[in-house]
Design an enzyme around this catalytic site. Structure first.
Site, PDB file in Angstrom:
ATOM      1  N   ASN A 138      22.808 -61.838   4.093  1.00  0.00           N
ATOM      2  CA  ASN A 138      22.581 -63.136   4.724  1.00  0.00           C
ATOM      3  C   ASN A 138      23.466 -63.321   5.956  1.00  0.00           C
ATOM      4  OD1 ASN A 138      21.613 -66.087   4.616  1.00  0.00           O
ATOM      5  ND2 ASN A 138      23.837 -66.307   4.589  1.00  0.00           N
ATOM      6  N   ASP A 199      25.477 -66.299  10.093  1.00  0.00           N
ATOM      7  CA  ASP A 199      24.227 -65.793   9.511  1.00  0.00           C
ATOM      8  C   ASP A 199      23.498 -64.872  10.478  1.00  0.00           C
ATOM      9  OD1 ASP A 199      24.864 -67.717   7.534  1.00  0.00           O
ATOM     10  OD2 ASP A 199      22.736 -68.041   7.122  1.00  0.00           O
ATOM     11  N   ASP A 229      23.090 -61.013  -2.304  1.00  0.00           N
ATOM     12  CA  ASP A 229      23.852 -62.253  -2.248  1.00  0.00           C
ATOM     13  C   ASP A 229      23.086 -63.320  -1.470  1.00  0.00           C
ATOM     14  OD1 ASP A 229      26.561 -63.567  -2.635  1.00  0.00           O
ATOM     15  OD2 ASP A 229      26.424 -63.659  -0.452  1.00  0.00           O
ATOM     16  N   HIS A 233      18.782 -68.096   1.289  1.00  0.00           N
ATOM     17  CA  HIS A 233      19.197 -68.697   2.563  1.00  0.00           C
ATOM     18  C   HIS A 233      18.919 -67.812   3.776  1.00  0.00           C
ATOM     19  CE1 HIS A 233      21.180 -71.654   0.105  1.00  0.00           C
ATOM     20  NE2 HIS A 233      22.025 -70.781  -0.400  1.00  0.00           N
ATOM     21  N   GLU A 272      20.351 -63.155  -6.134  1.00  0.00           N
ATOM     22  CA  GLU A 272      21.099 -64.357  -6.466  1.00  0.00           C
ATOM     23  C   GLU A 272      20.378 -65.564  -5.874  1.00  0.00           C
ATOM     24  OE1 GLU A 272      25.521 -66.357  -5.835  1.00  0.00           O
ATOM     25  OE2 GLU A 272      24.426 -65.474  -4.158  1.00  0.00           O
TER      26      GLU A 272
END
Length: 544
Positions: A138, A199, A229, A233, A272
């Protein structure tokens, strides 16, 4: 390495170097997937163990755990019954935790060399233990050369590798009030966690191609998959919830998964998605298009972790029973689920359960008799609490060195440990618990062995049994596989309980029964059995 493995590694390395042609579209588009889908039966029902390398075992006396230290403890893990390891971040990073990567191709020099890592993988594989590594995609560190170059100029060739804009729109983190836009050199970049972790921009096909190349590289180096992870997002659309679970995020994971399947269909991806089931389940994608799901084939089941610990805290199994019902019906066919009790981001089980030994002992009995692929966090098998560092609930307190014995430096290091040991480590350590037949560690070993020996517990179906208003702390369920049917009963409360269940088979053969747990047929009703279950106790029986 034998010739067959050498040829395989060479072929995978070639894929890593040349297979990642840049897509023409700026939006991720899933590649065509092999009709056979994933080849992950090895992971179904297997027991995983999460390792923070820094805190596991130090081989050279610098106080920091390392690859050679972990390699030296593989026989302990094999004896515990572990079948795969999840290594927390092991790439070069400026932080102690490693979730801010500065080089995805190099291992953390504090942990050792690439040769040390290769030996770890080789030695683990020789023991039948697979290695899954944390792949933090991410975001990177703000010190990563990609970001340094990106921030250097609006005309930088890597400017679009991150998300930039000229103004600050004022978005906040979707879980709190922290800012997500951060100023640098007169512009603002997006970083959902903090300014030190910008990001990556997955609308950029160059970024997508690069992370696929890196995945191929590490698969060629022998790893067996990736823990992903912050999977929800990856691509943001706007403020608030538009930073979570966007269509573009799902598109990216489909593309990435298709690539991994094309390279190694037996490589695991476990995502996740820290949320409730309604947000988790869509990340499997379509199990009709690809067996096991065309997105992520395994996802952590956060709600069941909360349900187990909440039910133990409150002495009422209602929350757990509801999740067991969901477990038995909601997950798509063939999907892999990863239940757990705690991980590196959460308060340790012993602390969460207020140090109450009965609660701590029944928690793994629940986890290891549920379906799915259970993940254990290092030290939970000892009952490690959070540690004596500032702020009991802060992350470092959850990630302290593992005590191997009761000597001055706990058998962890010959030097000064990088962080203090948890309270009571002189008594609560690996050596002491291996020597005690009634210890928590021995309980874990017995439960894991039971899971290995029972097809029903390892891969069987799940059927929740009715709850009793007279015994609200008791939860019971059946696990069934061809040729075996198993009954599981747990009392999650502080008082003894008596319950009755109508069962599809009898008599009962005990497989794992805590002291004073009793089972007997009721004469008044056909196939009805009565169970007397002391506080914080479990019983597992095979039905004939």
């Amino acid at each position: 390495m034998n010739r067959l493995l050498s040829v395989r590694a060479l072929a995978l390395l070639c894929v890593a170097l040349v297979s990642c042609a840049t897509p023409s579209s700026s939006r991720p588009s899933a590649e065509a997937a092999p009709a056979s889908g994933w080849q992950l039966e090895w992971a179904r029902g297997a027991v995983f163990y999460e390792v923070f390398v820094r805190s596991f075992a130090d081989s050279n006396g610098d106080g920091v755990g390392d690859f050679n230290g972990l390699t030296s403890k593989l026989d302990y893990l094999k004896g515990l019954g572990v079948e795969a390891l999840w290594l927390m971040p092991m790439f070069e990073s400026p932080s102690y935790h490693g979730y801010d990567v500065v080089d995805y191709e190099k291992v953390d020099s504090e942990y050792g060399t690439q040769e040390d890592f290769d030996r770890l993988v080789r030695e683990a594989h020789q023991r039948g233990i697979r290695i899954v590594i944390d792949f933090v995609l991410n975001h990177t560190s703000a010190q990563h050369p990609w970001f340094v170059e990106s921030a250097s100029s609006p005309q930088s060739p890597k400017r679009d590798w991150y998300v930039w804009r000229q103004d600050n729109p004022g978005w906040k983190q979707p879980w709190g009030d922290g800012p997500v836009w951060h100023e640098k050199n007169g512009a603002y970049y997006y970083g959902i966690f903090w300014s030190g972790m910008p990001d990556l921009n997955y609308r950029n096909p160059e970024v997508r191609a690069e992370v696929k190349r890196l995945a191929s590289l590490w698969l060629a180096r022998g790893v067996d998959g990736f823990r992903l992870d912050a999977a929800r997002h990856m691509v943001e659309r706007g403020p608030g919830e538009e930073q979570n679970d966007t269509p573009e995020t799902h598109d990216f994971w489909k593309e990435f998964s298709a690539h991994v399947r094309s390279v190694r269909p037996d490589a695991l991806l476990v995502g996740e998605v820290w949320s409730d089931s309604k947000d988790i389940l869509p990340y499997y994608g379509s199990t009709e298009k690809v067996r096991g799901g065309d997105e992520l084939p395994m996802l952590f089941y956060f709600p069941v972790a909360e349900a187990i610990l909440d039910s133990l805290q409150y002495g009422d199994a209602a929350r757990l029973h509801a999740r067991i019902e969901e477990f038995s019906t909601a997950f798509p066919s063939g999907a892999l689920t990863a239940p757990f009790l705690a991980n590196h981001d959460q308060v340790r089980v012993a602390t969460r359960l207020e140090g109450q030994e009965g609660r701590i002992r029944v928690a793994p009995a629940v986890l290891l008799t549920l379906p799915g692929t259970p993940f254990l966090y290092y030290g939970e098998e000892l009952g490690m609490p959070n540690g004596p560092v500032e702020g009991r609930d802060r992350d470092p307190a959850k990630r302290l060195p593992l005590p191997w014995d009761g000597t001055e430096k706990a058998g962890f290091t010959t030097g000064k440990p990088w962080a203090p040991f948890v309270a009571g480590w002189q008594q609560r350590n690996v050596a002491a618990q291996l020597a005690d037949p009634g210890s928590l560690l021995q309980r874990y070993r017995k439960l894991i062995q039971l899971r290995h020996d029972s097809p029903a517990l390892r891969v069987g179906t799940l059927k929740p049994l009715p709850r009793s208003d007279a015994a609200p702390a008791v939860v019971a369920y059946l696990r069934e596989a061809p040729g075996e049917r198993v009954l599981v009963v747990h009392n999650l409360g502080a008082s003894p309980a008596t319950v009755s269940q109508v069962l599809p088979g009898a008599p009962l053969d005990p497989l794992f029964v805590d002291p004073q747990v009793q089972a007997g047929a009721e004469a008044s009703t056909s196939n009805s059995w009565q169970f007397v279950v002391p506080a914080y106790s479990s019983g597992v029986w095979r039905l004939r």
